[in-house]
Design an enzyme around this catalytic site. Structure first.
Site, PDB file in Angstrom:
ATOM      1  N   LYS A 133      28.095  77.491  47.428  1.00 18.67           N
ATOM      2  CA  LYS A 133      27.341  77.181  48.363  1.00 18.67           C
ATOM      3  C   LYS A 133      27.278  77.820  49.705  1.00 18.67           C
ATOM      4  CE  LYS A 133      26.960  72.343  46.676  1.00 18.67           C
ATOM      5  NZ  LYS A 133      25.574  72.239  46.181  1.00 18.67           N
ATOM      6  N   ARG A 170      25.747  67.238  36.119  1.00 18.82           N
ATOM      7  CA  ARG A 170      25.158  66.794  34.984  1.00 18.82           C
ATOM      8  C   ARG A 170      26.097  67.196  33.744  1.00 18.82           C
ATOM      9  NH1 ARG A 170      20.106  70.749  36.286  1.00 18.82           N
ATOM     10  NH2 ARG A 170      20.520  69.965  38.201  1.00 18.82           N
TER      11      ARG A 170
HETATM   12  N1  BES Z   1      26.177  67.673  44.485  1.00 22.39           N
HETATM   13  C1  BES Z   1      24.978  68.624  44.335  1.00 22.39           C
HETATM   14  C2  BES Z   1      23.652  67.984  44.946  1.00 22.39           C
HETATM   15  C3  BES Z   1      23.496  67.449  46.208  1.00 22.39           C
HETATM   16  C4  BES Z   1      23.077  68.567  47.048  1.00 22.39           C
HETATM   17  C5  BES Z   1      23.594  66.252  46.700  1.00 22.39           C
HETATM   18  C6  BES Z   1      22.779  68.362  48.434  1.00 22.39           C
HETATM   19  C7  BES Z   1      23.356  66.014  47.981  1.00 22.39           C
HETATM   20  C8  BES Z   1      22.941  66.920  48.875  1.00 22.39           C
HETATM   21  C9  BES Z   1      24.816  69.277  43.063  1.00 22.39           C
HETATM   22  O1  BES Z   1      25.966  69.494  42.274  1.00 22.39           O
HETATM   23  C10 BES Z   1      24.080  70.404  43.034  1.00 22.39           C
HETATM   24  O2  BES Z   1      24.820  71.274  43.607  1.00 22.39           O
HETATM   25  N2  BES Z   1      22.744  70.692  42.768  1.00 22.39           N
HETATM   26  C11 BES Z   1      22.179  71.871  42.844  1.00 22.39           C
HETATM   27  C12 BES Z   1      21.364  72.025  41.388  1.00 22.39           C
HETATM   28  C13 BES Z   1      20.759  73.323  41.271  1.00 22.39           C
HETATM   29  C14 BES Z   1      21.863  74.322  41.185  1.00 22.39           C
HETATM   30  C15 BES Z   1      20.058  73.192  40.018  1.00 22.39           C
HETATM   31  C16 BES Z   1      21.045  71.487  43.836  1.00 22.39           C
HETATM   32  O3  BES Z   1      20.699  70.512  43.940  1.00 22.39           O
HETATM   33  O4  BES Z   1      20.763  72.430  44.585  1.00 22.39           O
HETATM   34 MN    MN Z   2      26.637  71.271  42.858  1.00 21.99          MN
END
Ligand code: BES
Ligand code: MN
Ligand code: ZN
Length: 505
Positions: free
Chosen positions: A280, A354
């Protein structure tokens, strides 16, 4: 610091507390001996301050409309440092409004640095003592354990009493006690979520869950990394293996005799989500300590279940992992076999929630639940869709939707149903495996839910709740039950309580 909440019969003015809150339905001035006067119970307060309250009420045009608050300092004329008049308007307050009102009052008293608070209630609110007590706990909540010296709070709200003119029944006392226990349980979830990721990692999160279970008479089982590998939980293994802090799976159980139904709850426990190799951006990454809020909810929820003692069997399952980039981390391109048997092509290591949920749901399936509910800070897309005060939920059928929707109505939490749009399933097609773990940019919350649905087997009733918005928002001092960490727990409790009622019918 624990907070003592009680309910007593008495007169507002005779209460002894630093802050007095008088909760009032909308009122109009009355005529007494030809002169304008305040109606009861304000007339007594007015008399004690020689008519100063009437003058203030007129100047501020206070008529106890909903959410209208009038605060004043009686300067030694009454036994309180401060008095708050809190309006409820013309209509009766529902459960959620009563909870929010109490939360606001507790919040102001905490802000006044009061240790004690008395709240005079109109008879119309005596049926809402439980949400009122919940609201006190939620509103007084703060996370201050890491402040030292001047930053450390010197006072904390310690005693709250609801004061009523009516006789207090045993049921009323029980309602207050339960409300306090439930509020405190939600605060357990908030505390875990707010803890920094160097303190809460898979093993320490499991320790906290086991300690809670022991203290509350629940069963607890922990599968460690070795066991996860042995059982073939490939997805949980993949996500967790890149961290020095290895993954685990916690299973908490409340198993009353004669239960006719079994409800199983699952919560995402990613104790820190760096994104892994698909790392990230740096900005805001610290917020990803909250990525275990789903699992934290399970701990708080199961503690509340232990207090409520419903006639339904309730299980809480927490897959816990830290998503780190490392030489041993899983990578984009990897293909892993899930506990259920389906293979998954990893296209983004940041779509890890997931994956661990999928294996936990397969574990849950083996318990043959009547209802399976998972909750997770699953997608940023969900936050984009609904903002930070609401969670999303998805249901696999009408029956599940009806039951969960009713629970949302009971709790008053902001949770909105979203559609499982079948056409988005194409996004999860893989060239090399049964599924890939992430879809496109558009519809990200839905495609995540569709991925999870692949792992519910023949479970008839399933709901997935994405709590990403509330869990990430204004996390430390969020007090309004509309949002903040701990979101969802009250709805899950309502779901179980409604099931208990159906059971008895
Ligand atoms: N933990 C994150 C989701 C999240 C992001 C929660 C921002 C709260 C605030 C999750 O694991 C994630 O990174 N999801 C990705 C999925 C994508 C890579 C398909 C997302 O939401 O960007
Ligand atoms: Mn994630
Ligand atoms: Zn995550």
């Amino acid at each position: 610091m624990s907070l003592k909440i009680q309910v007593r019969t008495g007169k507002a003015l005779e209460a002894s507390a630093e802050v007095l809150a008088v909760v009032l339905p909308a009122f109009q001035l009355v005529k007494k001996k030809g002169k304008e006067a305040l109606p009861a119970p304000l007339d007594e307060i007015d008399a004690a301050v020689d008519g100063a309250l009437l003058a203030l009420v007129k100047k501020e045009e206070f008529s106890a409309k909903k959410d209208q608050v009038l605060a004043f300092s009686p300067h030694g004329r009454l036994g309180f440092d401060r008095v708050l008049l809190c309006g409820t308007g013309d209509a009766a307050l529902d459960t959620a409004a009563a909870r929010t009102l109490a939360a606001k009052i507790a919040r102001s008293a905490q802000g006044e640095k009061a240790k004690s608070l008395a709240i005079a209630l109109p008879d119309s609110l005596l049926s809402e003592l439980r949400p009122l007590a919940e609201g006190i706990e939620l509103g007084a909540y703060r996370f201050t354990k890491y402040f030292t010296g001047d930053k450390a709070p010197k006072t904390a709200l310690a005693a709250v009493s609801f004061v009523t003119g009516a006789k207090v029944s045993a049921d009323a006392r029980r309602a207050v006690e339960l409300g306090a226990q439930i509020g405190a349980a939600v605060n357990v979830a908030r505390d875990l979520s707010n803890e920094p990721p160097n303190v809460i990692y898979p093993e320490s999160l499991a320790d906290a869950a086991v300690a809670m279970a022991k203290a509350n008479g629940l069963k607890a089982t922990v599968l460690d990394f070795k066991e996860i590998k042995k059982r073939g939980m490939g997805l949980l293994q993949a996500v967790g293996q890149g961290s020095e802090r290895k993954p685990c799976l916690v299973h908490l159980a409340y198993t009353p005799k004669n239960a006719k139904k079994r409800y199983v709850f699952v919560g995402k426990g990613v104790t820190f989500d760096t994104g892994g190799i698909s790392i990230k951006p740096a900005a805001g990454m610290q917020e990803m300590k909250h990525d275990m809020s789903g699992a934290a909810n399970i701990v708080g929820f199961m503690q509340a279940i232990a207090a409520l003692k419903p006639d339904v069997e309730v299980h809480g399952i927490m897959p816990c992992a830290e998503n780190m980039p490392d030489g041993t981390a899983y990578r984009p391109g990897d293909v892993w076999t899930s506990y259920e048997g389906k293979t998954v092509e990893i296209v983004n290591t940041d779509a890890e929630g997931r994956l661990i949920l999928a294996d936990a749901m397969t574990y849950a399936q083996k318990l043959e639940p009547d209802f399976l509910i998972d909750n997770a800070t699953l997608t940023g897309a969900c936050v984009v869709a609904l903002g930070t005060t609401a969670s999303a939920w998805y249901a696999n059928g009408d029956e599940a939707a009806k039951e969960f929707g009713a629970a949302v109505t009971t709790s008053g939490e902001q949770m909105w149903r979203m559609p499982l749009l079948e056409e988005l399933k194409d996004q999860l097609k893989s060239e090399v495996a049964d599924l890939k773990n992430a879809g496109d940019r558009y519809g990200g919350s839905i495609s995540a839910a569709l991925f999870l649905r692949e792992f519910i087997g023949s479970i008839k009733n399933w709901v997935h709740a994405d709590i990403a918005g509330p869990a990430m928002a204004d996390r430390t001092f969020r007090w309004d039950p509309k949002g903040g960490t701990g979101h969802g727990v009250l709805t899950f409790l309502a779901l179980v309580e409604n099931a208990t009622r159906q059971d008895r019918e």
